[in-house]
Design an enzyme around this catalytic site. Structure first.
Site, PDB file in Angstrom:
ATOM      1  N   ARG A  17       0.827  -1.211   0.000  1.00  0.00           N
ATOM      2  CA  ARG A  17       0.000   0.000   0.000  1.00  0.00           C
ATOM      3  C   ARG A  17       0.865   1.267   0.000  1.00  0.00           C
ATOM      4  O   ARG A  17       0.910   1.985  -0.978  1.00  0.00           O
ATOM      5  CB  ARG A  17      -0.948  -0.026   1.228  1.00  0.00           C
ATOM      6  CG  ARG A  17      -2.037   1.039   1.216  1.00  0.00           C
ATOM      7  CD  ARG A  17      -1.611   2.421   1.657  1.00  0.00           C
ATOM      8  NE  ARG A  17      -0.984   2.438   2.978  1.00  0.00           N
ATOM      9  CZ  ARG A  17      -0.369   3.503   3.458  1.00  0.00           C
ATOM     10  NH1 ARG A  17      -0.276   4.618   2.764  1.00  0.00           N
ATOM     11  NH2 ARG A  17       0.205   3.459   4.666  1.00  0.00           N
ATOM     12  N   ASP A  18       1.620   1.479   1.068  1.00  0.00           N
ATOM     13  CA  ASP A  18       2.388   2.727   1.181  1.00  0.00           C
ATOM     14  C   ASP A  18       3.455   2.761   0.094  1.00  0.00           C
ATOM     15  O   ASP A  18       3.768   3.826  -0.456  1.00  0.00           O
ATOM     16  CB  ASP A  18       3.053   2.802   2.564  1.00  0.00           C
ATOM     17  CG  ASP A  18       3.326   4.230   3.014  1.00  0.00           C
ATOM     18  OD1 ASP A  18       3.311   5.125   2.165  1.00  0.00           O
ATOM     19  OD2 ASP A  18       3.571   4.441   4.213  1.00  0.00           O
ATOM     20  N   HIS A 212       5.526   4.294  12.714  1.00  0.00           N
ATOM     21  CA  HIS A 212       5.569   4.171  11.250  1.00  0.00           C
ATOM     22  C   HIS A 212       6.588   5.197  10.746  1.00  0.00           C
ATOM     23  O   HIS A 212       6.269   6.387  10.635  1.00  0.00           O
ATOM     24  CB  HIS A 212       4.151   4.474  10.741  1.00  0.00           C
ATOM     25  CG  HIS A 212       3.962   4.496   9.267  1.00  0.00           C
ATOM     26  ND1 HIS A 212       3.290   3.494   8.583  1.00  0.00           N
ATOM     27  CD2 HIS A 212       4.308   5.413   8.328  1.00  0.00           C
ATOM     28  CE1 HIS A 212       3.229   3.799   7.297  1.00  0.00           C
ATOM     29  NE2 HIS A 212       3.847   4.953   7.113  1.00  0.00           N
ATOM     30  N   HIS A 214       9.237   6.753   8.023  1.00  0.00           N
ATOM     31  CA  HIS A 214       9.826   6.863   6.686  1.00  0.00           C
ATOM     32  C   HIS A 214      11.309   7.182   6.914  1.00  0.00           C
ATOM     33  O   HIS A 214      11.674   7.780   7.924  1.00  0.00           O
ATOM     34  CB  HIS A 214       9.105   7.935   5.866  1.00  0.00           C
ATOM     35  CG  HIS A 214       7.758   7.459   5.401  1.00  0.00           C
ATOM     36  ND1 HIS A 214       7.499   7.103   4.112  1.00  0.00           N
ATOM     37  CD2 HIS A 214       6.608   7.228   6.079  1.00  0.00           C
ATOM     38  CE1 HIS A 214       6.242   6.691   3.997  1.00  0.00           C
ATOM     39  NE2 HIS A 214       5.674   6.761   5.190  1.00  0.00           N
ATOM     40  N   CYS A 245       4.188   9.342   0.748  1.00  0.00           N
ATOM     41  CA  CYS A 245       2.832   9.858   0.600  1.00  0.00           C
ATOM     42  C   CYS A 245       2.833  10.894  -0.523  1.00  0.00           C
ATOM     43  O   CYS A 245       3.547  11.894  -0.450  1.00  0.00           O
ATOM     44  CB  CYS A 245       2.380  10.499   1.921  1.00  0.00           C
ATOM     45  SG  CYS A 245       0.785  11.320   1.775  1.00  0.00           S
ATOM     46  N   ASN A 254       9.637   4.205   3.080  1.00  0.00           N
ATOM     47  CA  ASN A 254       9.493   3.769   4.471  1.00  0.00           C
ATOM     48  C   ASN A 254      10.789   3.086   4.912  1.00  0.00           C
ATOM     49  O   ASN A 254      11.613   2.703   4.087  1.00  0.00           O
ATOM     50  CB  ASN A 254       8.380   2.710   4.576  1.00  0.00           C
ATOM     51  CG  ASN A 254       7.011   3.286   4.373  1.00  0.00           C
ATOM     52  OD1 ASN A 254       6.677   3.724   3.285  1.00  0.00           O
ATOM     53  ND2 ASN A 254       6.213   3.283   5.423  1.00  0.00           N
TER      54      ASN A 254
HETATM   55  P1  HMG Z   1     -12.975  14.402  -2.001  1.00  0.00           P
HETATM   56  O1  HMG Z   1     -12.734  14.791  -3.410  1.00  0.00           O
HETATM   57  O2  HMG Z   1     -13.029  15.481  -0.986  1.00  0.00           O
HETATM   58  O3  HMG Z   1     -14.225  13.470  -1.793  1.00  0.00           O
HETATM   59  O4  HMG Z   1     -11.864  13.360  -1.602  1.00  0.00           O
HETATM   60  P2  HMG Z   1     -15.698  13.416  -2.288  1.00  0.00           P
HETATM   61  O5  HMG Z   1     -16.465  12.746  -1.201  1.00  0.00           O
HETATM   62  O6  HMG Z   1     -16.134  14.768  -2.768  1.00  0.00           O
HETATM   63  O7  HMG Z   1     -15.612  12.431  -3.537  1.00  0.00           O
HETATM   64  C1  HMG Z   1     -14.960  12.763  -4.728  1.00  0.00           C
HETATM   65  C2  HMG Z   1     -14.983  11.573  -5.664  1.00  0.00           C
HETATM   66  O8  HMG Z   1     -14.251  10.492  -5.091  1.00  0.00           O
HETATM   67  C3  HMG Z   1     -16.399  11.025  -5.906  1.00  0.00           C
HETATM   68  O9  HMG Z   1     -16.390  10.462  -7.212  1.00  0.00           O
HETATM   69  C4  HMG Z   1     -16.513   9.907  -4.902  1.00  0.00           C
HETATM   70  O10 HMG Z   1     -17.432   8.914  -5.255  1.00  0.00           O
HETATM   71  C5  HMG Z   1     -15.109   9.351  -4.916  1.00  0.00           C
HETATM   72  P3  HMG Z   1     -16.995  11.254  -8.473  1.00  0.00           P
HETATM   73  O11 HMG Z   1     -18.420  11.538  -8.097  1.00  0.00           O
HETATM   74  O12 HMG Z   1     -16.167  12.522  -8.607  1.00  0.00           O
HETATM   75  O13 HMG Z   1     -16.803  10.311  -9.606  1.00  0.00           O
HETATM   76  N1  HMG Z   1     -14.746   8.679  -3.670  1.00  0.00           N
HETATM   77  C6  HMG Z   1     -14.253   7.441  -3.599  1.00  0.00           C
HETATM   78  N2  HMG Z   1     -13.978   6.529  -4.548  1.00  0.00           N
HETATM   79  C7  HMG Z   1     -13.478   5.330  -4.115  1.00  0.00           C
HETATM   80  N3  HMG Z   1     -13.255   5.038  -2.823  1.00  0.00           N
HETATM   81  C8  HMG Z   1     -13.528   5.938  -1.861  1.00  0.00           C
HETATM   82  C9  HMG Z   1     -14.041   7.195  -2.238  1.00  0.00           C
HETATM   83  N4  HMG Z   1     -14.419   8.276  -1.545  1.00  0.00           N
HETATM   84  C10 HMG Z   1     -14.851   9.185  -2.427  1.00  0.00           C
HETATM   85  N5  HMG Z   1     -13.273   5.630  -0.585  1.00  0.00           N
HETATM   86  C11 HMG Z   1     -11.057  11.477  -0.309  1.00  0.00           C
HETATM   87  C12 HMG Z   1     -11.800  12.804  -0.285  1.00  0.00           C
HETATM   88  C13 HMG Z   1     -10.750  11.121   1.125  1.00  0.00           C
HETATM   89  C14 HMG Z   1     -11.899  10.428  -0.969  1.00  0.00           C
HETATM   90  C15 HMG Z   1      -9.758  11.698  -1.136  1.00  0.00           C
HETATM   91  O14 HMG Z   1      -9.095  12.804  -0.612  1.00  0.00           O
HETATM   92  C16 HMG Z   1      -8.827  10.521  -1.097  1.00  0.00           C
HETATM   93  O15 HMG Z   1      -9.137   9.450  -1.588  1.00  0.00           O
HETATM   94  N6  HMG Z   1      -7.621  10.706  -0.504  1.00  0.00           N
HETATM   95  C17 HMG Z   1      -6.672   9.619  -0.369  1.00  0.00           C
HETATM   96  C18 HMG Z   1      -5.316  10.163  -0.159  1.00  0.00           C
HETATM   97  C19 HMG Z   1      -4.348   9.042   0.086  1.00  0.00           C
HETATM   98  O16 HMG Z   1      -4.640   7.873  -0.099  1.00  0.00           O
HETATM   99  N7  HMG Z   1      -3.113   9.442   0.503  1.00  0.00           N
HETATM  100  C20 HMG Z   1      -2.057   8.509   0.766  1.00  0.00           C
HETATM  101  C21 HMG Z   1      -2.298   7.672   1.961  1.00  0.00           C
HETATM  102  S1  HMG Z   1      -1.930   8.462   3.507  1.00  0.00           S
HETATM  103  C22 HMG Z   1      -0.268   8.080   3.792  1.00  0.00           C
HETATM  104  O17 HMG Z   1       0.408   7.607   2.909  1.00  0.00           O
HETATM  105  C23 HMG Z   1       0.290   8.254   5.176  1.00  0.00           C
HETATM  106  C24 HMG Z   1       0.460   6.928   5.925  1.00  0.00           C
HETATM  107  O18 HMG Z   1       1.323   6.047   5.226  1.00  0.00           O
HETATM  108  C25 HMG Z   1       1.048   7.204   7.326  1.00  0.00           C
HETATM  109  C26 HMG Z   1       2.276   8.123   7.287  1.00  0.00           C
HETATM  110  O19 HMG Z   1       3.240   7.833   6.557  1.00  0.00           O
HETATM  111  O20 HMG Z   1       2.218   9.110   8.014  1.00  0.00           O
HETATM  112  C27 HMG Z   1      -0.886   6.226   6.135  1.00  0.00           C
HETATM  113 MG    MG Z   2       3.491   6.173   5.278  1.00  0.00          MG
END
Ligand code: HMG
Ligand code: MG
Length: 316
Positions: A17-18, A212, A214, A245, A254
């Site tokens: 995933r990450d 966690h 990086h 990210c 990571n």
């Molecule tokens: P948004 O644009 O504010 O959301 O995004 P929305 O509710 O307005 O929806 C927009 C569109 O996304 C819609 O589709 C929804 O249906 C769809 P459209 O009508 O435009 O065709 N949608 C989805 N589709 C599939 N699955 C879903 C979903 N939700 C809405 N679950 C949202 C808000 C949270 C969805 C968006 O910002 C997002 O997906 N962000 C993900 C960001 C991400 O994954 N970042 C990386 C992971 S975090 C990380 O790496 C840190 C970590 O490793 C820890 C660390 O290192 O610190 C965990």
């Molecule tokens: Mg991470």
């Protein structure tokens, strides 16, 4: 020195995933599945396999539902603690449909990273986390939640440890089983790890906290050691040091799982992971991605194996 080492450490593999969320190339679902199988064969029993986020935000993991369905059809994998990242109820429904036993929520300790990463303020994110946690707990799921940028934010700079304490209190109230504290941009040093855990320890059971790291600035293993000495026994890592990210500029890989296992093996701490098999999973990841990965142990083993092959070919 090291008088109170734990007998064992739980390693949570987040590479599929990450790691893969940050790759420029699209990786075939079949290759992702092969990598997850290789990681499981190495003895990793907690693997974060994908995300159920918006494919517009993270196109690299758009095959999440399909991949998760395939993983859950393989007996040896479905028995493991396989999990996926879930940002909202829509993502939760997909994770539930795939049959995952654990979901991983995520939010940030800084307002700017929260906005950039999930388009929500911290309070809005907490409300969404509460909504999802309630449904997931009622369904009998295990719930983990990441708190990102706990030490430093790429947009706001240093983050006060108090911000993490305030969030952790709320996550525990929601019934979250485990909280993983993320050094998203790999900026922390060991003294900061000790200080943060010291602040959290009176209110957050240490057995429910994970770290966690990086490895952006090369401090991840030193930070793990500081975490162990502070009583933490759960650490996230990513095969080959993949990861980052996309919504945190400067966030690189990571902590590499092999580097972590090598160190823990040397210290006599059990993990249940076979380093040679894990190395094979690392070589497979390199093959799939078509480039060397940053993990140091992997590089060392790769050089040793090449030397061995050369010696053997000269014998013939
Ligand atoms: P948004 O644009 O504010 O959301 O995004 P929305 O509710 O307005 O929806 C927009 C569109 O996304 C819609 O589709 C929804 O249906 C769809 P459209 O009508 O435009 O065709 N949608 C989805 N589709 C599939 N699955 C879903 C979903 N939700 C809405 N679950 C949202 C808000 C949270 C969805 C968006 O910002 C997002 O997906 N962000 C993900 C960001 C991400 O994954 N970042 C990386 C992971 S975090 C990380 O790496 C840190 C970590 O490793 C820890 C660390 O290192 O610190 C965990
Ligand atoms: Mg991470």
């Amino acid at each position: 020195m090291f008088e109170t080492l734990p007998a064992s450490i739980q390693v949570v593999e987040v590479g599929p995933r990450d790691g893969l969320q940050n790759e420029a190339a699209t990786i075939a679902t079949a290759d992702k599945l092969k990598l997850i199988e290789a990681l499981a064969q190495a003895g990793l029993d907690q693997i974060e396999i994908t995300s159920f986020v918006s494919p517009k935000w993270i196109p690299q993991l758009a095959d999440g539902p399909d991949l998760a369905r395939q993983v859950m059809q393989i007996d040896s994998l479905s028995r493991l603690q396989t999990s996926a990242l879930v940002p909202n109820l829509k993502g939760y429904s997909a994770a539930k449909e795939a049959g995952l036993k654990q979901i991983n929520l995520f939010m940030s300790a800084s307002e700017s990273h929260s906005k950039k990463n999930i388009n929500k303020s911290i309070d809005e994110a907490l409300a969404t986390m509460a909504e999802v946690a309630q449904v997931a707990k009622a369904d009998g799921k295990r719930v983990r939640c990441y708190v990102s940028v706990v030490f430093a934010c790429p947009y706001e700079g240093p983050i006060a440890p108090q911000a993490s304490l305030d969030i952790c209190r709320k996550l525990l109230d929601m019934g979250v089983d485990e909280i993983s504290l993320g050094d998203t941009i790999g900026a922390a040093t060991p003294n900061q790890v000790v200080a943060l855990i010291k602040l959290l320890a009176p209110e957050v059971p240490l057995a429910r906290l994970a770290l966690h790291f990086h490895d952006t600035r090369g401090t991840a293993l030193a930070n793990v050691l500081a975490g162990i000495e502070s009583g933490i026994t759960i650490f996230d890592a990513s095969i080959g040091g993949l990861g980052g990210c996309p919504y945190a500029p400067g966030a690189s890989g990571n902590l590499a799982t092999e580097d972590l296992i090598y160190m823990l093996n040397g210290m006599g701490i059990k993990t249940g992971v076979d380093l040679e098999k894990l190395t094979k999973a690392g070589f497979l990841a390199q093959e799939i991605l078509g480039r060397p990965l940053p993990g140091r142990y992997l590089k060392a083993r790769f050089a040793e194996c090449a030397l061995q092959e050369k010696k053997e070919s000269q014998k013939v």
